[in-house]
Write a protein that holds these residues in place. Structure first.
Motif, short mmCIF file in Angstrom:
data_model
loop_
_atom_site.label_atom_id
_atom_site.label_comp_id
_atom_site.label_asym_id
_atom_site.label_seq_id
_atom_site.Cartn_x
_atom_site.Cartn_y
_atom_site.Cartn_z
N GLU A 258 0.84 -1.20 0.00
CA GLU A 258 0.00 0.00 0.00
C GLU A 258 0.87 1.25 0.00
OE1 GLU A 258 -3.45 0.33 0.28
OE2 GLU A 258 -3.92 -1.82 0.26
N LEU A 259 0.49 2.21 -0.80
CA LEU A 259 1.18 3.49 -0.89
C LEU A 259 0.37 4.55 -0.15
CD1 LEU A 259 3.40 5.32 -2.20
CD2 LEU A 259 1.89 5.53 -4.18
N ASP A 260 0.92 5.08 0.95
CA ASP A 260 0.25 6.17 1.67
C ASP A 260 0.29 7.42 0.78
OD1 ASP A 260 -0.04 4.48 3.91
OD2 ASP A 260 1.97 5.00 4.60
N PHE A 261 -0.75 8.23 0.82
CA PHE A 261 -0.92 9.24 -0.23
C PHE A 261 -1.54 10.52 0.33
CE2 PHE A 261 -3.28 10.14 -4.47
CZ PHE A 261 -2.23 10.92 -4.93
N TRP A 262 -0.89 11.66 0.05
CA TRP A 262 -1.39 12.97 0.45
C TRP A 262 -1.39 13.93 -0.74
CZ3 TRP A 262 1.88 10.06 3.41
CH2 TRP A 262 1.55 9.83 4.75
N PHE A 263 -2.39 14.81 -0.81
CA PHE A 263 -2.36 16.00 -1.66
C PHE A 263 -2.22 17.21 -0.74
CE2 PHE A 263 -4.73 13.64 -5.11
CZ PHE A 263 -3.76 13.84 -6.10
N TYR A 264 -1.53 18.24 -1.22
CA TYR A 264 -1.46 19.47 -0.42
C TYR A 264 -1.47 20.70 -1.32
CZ TYR A 264 3.36 20.80 -1.54
OH TYR A 264 4.49 21.23 -2.20
N GLY A 265 -2.08 21.76 -0.80
CA GLY A 265 -2.02 23.08 -1.40
C GLY A 265 -1.84 24.06 -0.25
N THR A 266 -2.88 24.89 0.00
CA THR A 266 -2.86 25.72 1.20
C THR A 266 -3.13 24.87 2.42
OG1 THR A 266 -3.78 27.51 -0.16
CG2 THR A 266 -3.81 27.82 2.23
N THR A 267 -4.01 23.88 2.26
CA THR A 267 -4.24 22.87 3.29
C THR A 267 -3.86 21.51 2.69
OG1 THR A 267 -6.55 22.61 2.60
CG2 THR A 267 -6.09 24.20 4.36
N ALA A 268 -4.07 20.45 3.44
CA ALA A 268 -3.65 19.12 2.97
C ALA A 268 -4.70 18.08 3.32
CB ALA A 268 -2.30 18.75 3.59
N ARG A 269 -4.66 16.98 2.60
CA ARG A 269 -5.61 15.89 2.87
C ARG A 269 -4.94 14.54 2.61
NH1 ARG A 269 -11.18 16.38 -0.17
NH2 ARG A 269 -11.14 18.27 1.12
N LYS A 270 -5.08 13.65 3.57
CA LYS A 270 -4.62 12.28 3.36
C LYS A 270 -5.70 11.53 2.58
CE LYS A 270 -2.39 8.36 5.64
NZ LYS A 270 -3.06 7.26 4.95
N MET A 271 -5.30 10.96 1.46
CA MET A 271 -6.23 10.26 0.59
C MET A 271 -6.26 8.77 0.94
SD MET A 271 -6.98 12.97 -1.14
CE MET A 271 -7.95 12.38 -2.54
N ASN A 272 -7.11 8.02 0.28
CA ASN A 272 -7.08 6.57 0.44
C ASN A 272 -5.73 6.03 -0.02
OD1 ASN A 272 -9.75 6.44 1.36
ND2 ASN A 272 -10.57 6.23 -0.72
N SER A 273 -5.24 5.01 0.66
CA SER A 273 -3.98 4.40 0.24
C SER A 273 -4.13 3.86 -1.18
CB SER A 273 -3.60 3.27 1.20
OG SER A 273 -3.34 3.79 2.49
N VAL A 274 -3.03 3.91 -1.91
CA VAL A 274 -3.03 3.48 -3.31
C VAL A 274 -2.50 2.05 -3.37
CG1 VAL A 274 -2.19 3.97 -5.65
CG2 VAL A 274 -2.61 5.85 -4.03
#
Length: 412
Positions: A258-274
């Motif tokens: 499983e690949l742990d996954f985040w997107f970030y801009g001004t704030t951030a969010r942990k997404m579902n693992s890939v």
């Protein structure tokens, strides 16, 4: 028959004729079947007697395997098995993150034309979180005997391999040595679920071998910039390409793949693992909506804190691939986080993708005050155009020396 049942095999079949063993597993997982031919010490001293999906027969066909519905059929010629093979151990393991406790049924049947079948059926309620099961053994003890074991293992095929004294190392294929080909045992087999990514296996394996990372176990995380300047890279497929090329690292290093996954801009969010099932949708179709939700400017510290919180208590190393197209401004806070995290088993690999103004990231090699050097950076003009060989060489360039340092300091 039931767990623990044993008897002389000759009481049920003719030892001088072919004996068949059918193993079938039903459930919501991928099941791998294997027969280990081990010596008197219970060790796989000749890996040619490991019969599984990638090596379906022993040297003189003493044991062979064929696929059947929901499982495999072994054909045994016991009269021709070499004297040093003391025991045939029949196993099933799970390829993926499921467990034997979730299995519907495991059926093992021994039979011969004209003889009565010997059968054992197990269900998920016979196990819990195990990833592998030794179902049955046929072994020598003055005569050939049979025993239904039904013993579980927390690990999968790799754990069984280690238990029987086999070696799992990543290398190019070695003639007549399947056990020395864990690309087949682990990575390549798993990547078959994503055939469009198979071309990534060879260059990655080459680099793992070169840098002595074949048996490394680590968590893998991917952090992706989704600020406004990344729009062109979402549109041209660069972001999806990054996910695709990072996933094999997770499949190789992490037992769960499983690949742990985040997107970030001004704030951030942990997404579902890939993983190999969902990677094609890891970058959402409505990424523009997510971009608006997270805000349009770079704020690296907020997502870096999330990553540290995720891995601060890990007992194994964590490799974090951090992708940005620049506009990195918060020098002091980024430096503080990296310095603090140098006491944790977290390695940061920052990669610039066709942008500018990478700020403090370009000065990581000269950053002082850290317990260990725990970060690296390089920039690419176009992530999609760099060769896979060069990409994996650069992604793994500093990771091995960091691993060595944290081991020396007892951090793992």
């Amino acid at each position: 028959m039931v767990k623990g049942w044993k008897d002389k095999l000759e009481n049920h079949v003719n030892l001088n004729e072919k004996i068949f063993v059918d193993m079938k597993a039903k459930g919501n997982a991928e099941y791998d079947f294997c027969c280990f031919g081990v010596d008197g010490n219970g060790k796989l001293s000749d890996d040619r007697y490991m019969i599984f999906y990638n090596q379906k027969t022993s040297p003189k066909a003493e044991v062979s395997e064929e696929d059947i519905a929901d499982g495999v059929r072994y054909t045994l010629n016991l009269s021709t098995i070499p004297d040093f093979i003391n025991r045939l151990v029949f196993t099933v393991s799970i390829d993926g993150n499921k467990t034997m406790g979730e299995m519907n049924s495991l059926e093992t049947k021994v039979y011969q034309s004209g003889a009565k079948d010997i059968e054992m059926t197990l269900g998920g309620n016979d196990f819990s979180n195990e990833k592998a099961v030794i179902a049955m053994e046929i072994y020598r003890k003055d005569v050939w005997r049979i025993g239904f074991v039904a013993s579980g293992f927390d690990g999968g095929l790799s754990a069984l391999l280690k238990y029987f004294g086999g070696e799992e190392v990543v290398s190019e294929p070695v003639q007549e040595s399947v056990v020395a080909e864990p690309v087949k045992v682990s990575l390549e087999k798993k990547m078959e679920k994503a055939p469009e990514l198979i071309s990534l296996v060879k260059p990655l394996v080459f680099e793992l071998k070169k840098k002595n990372l074949e048996t490394t176990v680590a968590r893998v995380g991917l952090v992706l910039d989704i600020s406004g300047s990344m729009v062109p890279r979402f549109k041209n497929g660069t972001v999806q390409s990054i996910v695709n090329k990072t996933l094999p690292l997770a499949v190789q290093f992490d037992d769960d793949g499983e690949l742990d996954f985040w997107f970030y801009g001004t704030t951030a969010r942990k997404m579902n693992s890939v993983n190999l099932k969902n990677y094609t949708t890891a970058v959402p179709e409505d990424w523009k909506h997510l971009m608006l939700d997270l805000g349009g400017r770079n704020n690296e510290p907020i997502v870096m804190r999330m990553v540290v919180d995720e891995y601060k208590d890990t007992k194994i190393p964590a490799y974090v691939l951090f992708i940005t197209d620049g506009g990195v401004n918060q020098k002091r806070e980024i430096q503080n986080i990296i310095t603090e995290a140098s006491h944790l088993p977290i390695f940061w690999q920052f990669v610039g993708v066709g942008g500018k103004n990478y700020g403090i990231l370009e000065k990581l090699d000269t950053m002082s005050g850290r317990y260990v050097d725990n970060a690296g950076f390089f920039a690419l003009d176009d992530f999609k155009k760099v060769s896979n060989e060069e990409l994996y060489a650069r992604l793994l360039e500093e990771f091995p020396s960091w691993l060595e340092k944290i081991r020396e300091k007892g951090m793992i």
